[in-house]
Design a protein around this motif. Structure first.
Motif, PDB file in Angstrom:
ATOM      1  N   THR A  35       0.800  -1.219   0.000  1.00  0.00           N
ATOM      2  CA  THR A  35       0.000   0.000   0.000  1.00  0.00           C
ATOM      3  C   THR A  35       0.835   1.272   0.000  1.00  0.00           C
ATOM      4  N   HIS A  36       2.133   1.168  -0.283  1.00  0.00           N
ATOM      5  CA  HIS A  36       3.002   2.347  -0.393  1.00  0.00           C
ATOM      6  C   HIS A  36       3.839   2.212  -1.660  1.00  0.00           C
ATOM      7  N   ASP A  37       3.954   3.294  -2.404  1.00  0.00           N
ATOM      8  CA  ASP A  37       4.791   3.256  -3.602  1.00  0.00           C
ATOM      9  C   ASP A  37       6.245   3.506  -3.218  1.00  0.00           C
ATOM     10  N   ASN A  41       4.451   7.062  -0.636  1.00  0.00           N
ATOM     11  CA  ASN A  41       3.068   7.540  -0.659  1.00  0.00           C
ATOM     12  C   ASN A  41       2.102   6.353  -0.645  1.00  0.00           C
ATOM     13  N   PRO A  42       0.983   6.499   0.054  1.00  0.00           N
ATOM     14  CA  PRO A  42       0.011   5.402   0.078  1.00  0.00           C
ATOM     15  C   PRO A  42      -0.473   5.065  -1.330  1.00  0.00           C
ATOM     16  N   CYS A  43      -0.550   3.786  -1.619  1.00  0.00           N
ATOM     17  CA  CYS A  43      -0.956   3.311  -2.941  1.00  0.00           C
ATOM     18  C   CYS A  43      -1.530   1.905  -2.786  1.00  0.00           C
ATOM     19  N   ASP A  46      -3.541  -3.491  -7.397  1.00  0.00           N
ATOM     20  CA  ASP A  46      -4.612  -4.072  -8.193  1.00  0.00           C
ATOM     21  C   ASP A  46      -4.379  -5.582  -8.236  1.00  0.00           C
ATOM     22  N   GLN A  49      -0.976  -6.863  -9.665  1.00  0.00           N
ATOM     23  CA  GLN A  49       0.132  -6.565  -8.756  1.00  0.00           C
ATOM     24  C   GLN A  49       0.098  -7.489  -7.546  1.00  0.00           C
ATOM     25  N   GLU A  81     -10.267   1.976 -10.265  1.00  0.00           N
ATOM     26  CA  GLU A  81      -9.506   3.094 -10.807  1.00  0.00           C
ATOM     27  C   GLU A  81      -8.982   2.683 -12.181  1.00  0.00           C
ATOM     28  N   ARG A  83      -6.182   2.217 -14.591  1.00  0.00           N
ATOM     29  CA  ARG A  83      -4.732   2.027 -14.579  1.00  0.00           C
ATOM     30  C   ARG A  83      -4.332   1.250 -15.826  1.00  0.00           C
ATOM     31  N   LEU A  90      -8.939  -2.122  -7.082  1.00  0.00           N
ATOM     32  CA  LEU A  90      -7.858  -1.892  -6.128  1.00  0.00           C
ATOM     33  C   LEU A  90      -8.263  -2.453  -4.776  1.00  0.00           C
ATOM     34  N   TYR A  92      -7.692  -2.445  -0.671  1.00  0.00           N
ATOM     35  CA  TYR A  92      -7.207  -1.671   0.475  1.00  0.00           C
ATOM     36  C   TYR A  92      -7.478  -2.442   1.765  1.00  0.00           C
TER      37      TYR A  92
END
Length: 123
Positions: A35-37, A41-43, A46, A49, A81, A83, A90, A92
């Motif tokens: 959940t972080h790139d 940053n939070p990401c 999918d 991934q 989203e 992509r 996605l 979470y």
């Protein structure tokens, strides 16, 4: 002979709400770790991934089944989203899902371990 069937609500035991199988634990860990790139940053991940980052190989269909179970227990949520040119689901972790991992709820012990513990208790 006629049989009547009635629908029964799924049985949910409160004590087992956070119990995860080994694979569910791996899925949740992968979702939380992913959940972080690279910049921190939070990401969200999918499906592609998530399948690529799991420590074991599984099919897309099997993963969708596992995600439905985790979502039904309130451990994850999904959003959509665009992509890579397509609309992608996605994944979470929810607050409950994060709590399940940060409180170190571990996977269920194997039956062999449970049998050894039983023998030690009885012996």
């Amino acid at each position: 002979m006629s049989h009547s069937y009635r629908r029964v609500a799924p049985h949910r035991r409160p004590a087992d709400t956070h119990r995860l199988t080994e694979k569910q634990y791996q899925i949740m860990s992968t979702i939380v770790d992913g959940t972080h790139d690279a910049a921190g940053n939070p990401c969200a991940l999918d499906m592609e991934q998530l399948l690529d980052r799991l420590p074991y190989r599984t099919t897309r269909e099997s993963m969708q089944f596992s995600l439905r179970k985790l979502e039904g227990r309130g451990l994850i949520t999904r959003d959509y989203e665009k992509r890579r040119g397509r609309c992608r689901a996605l994944v979470y972790p929810t607050k409950l899902g994060l709590t399940a991992l940060t409180n170190q709820f571990s996977p269920r012990p194997s039956t062999a371990v449970a049998e050894i513990k039983l023998e030690l208790d009885l012996g």
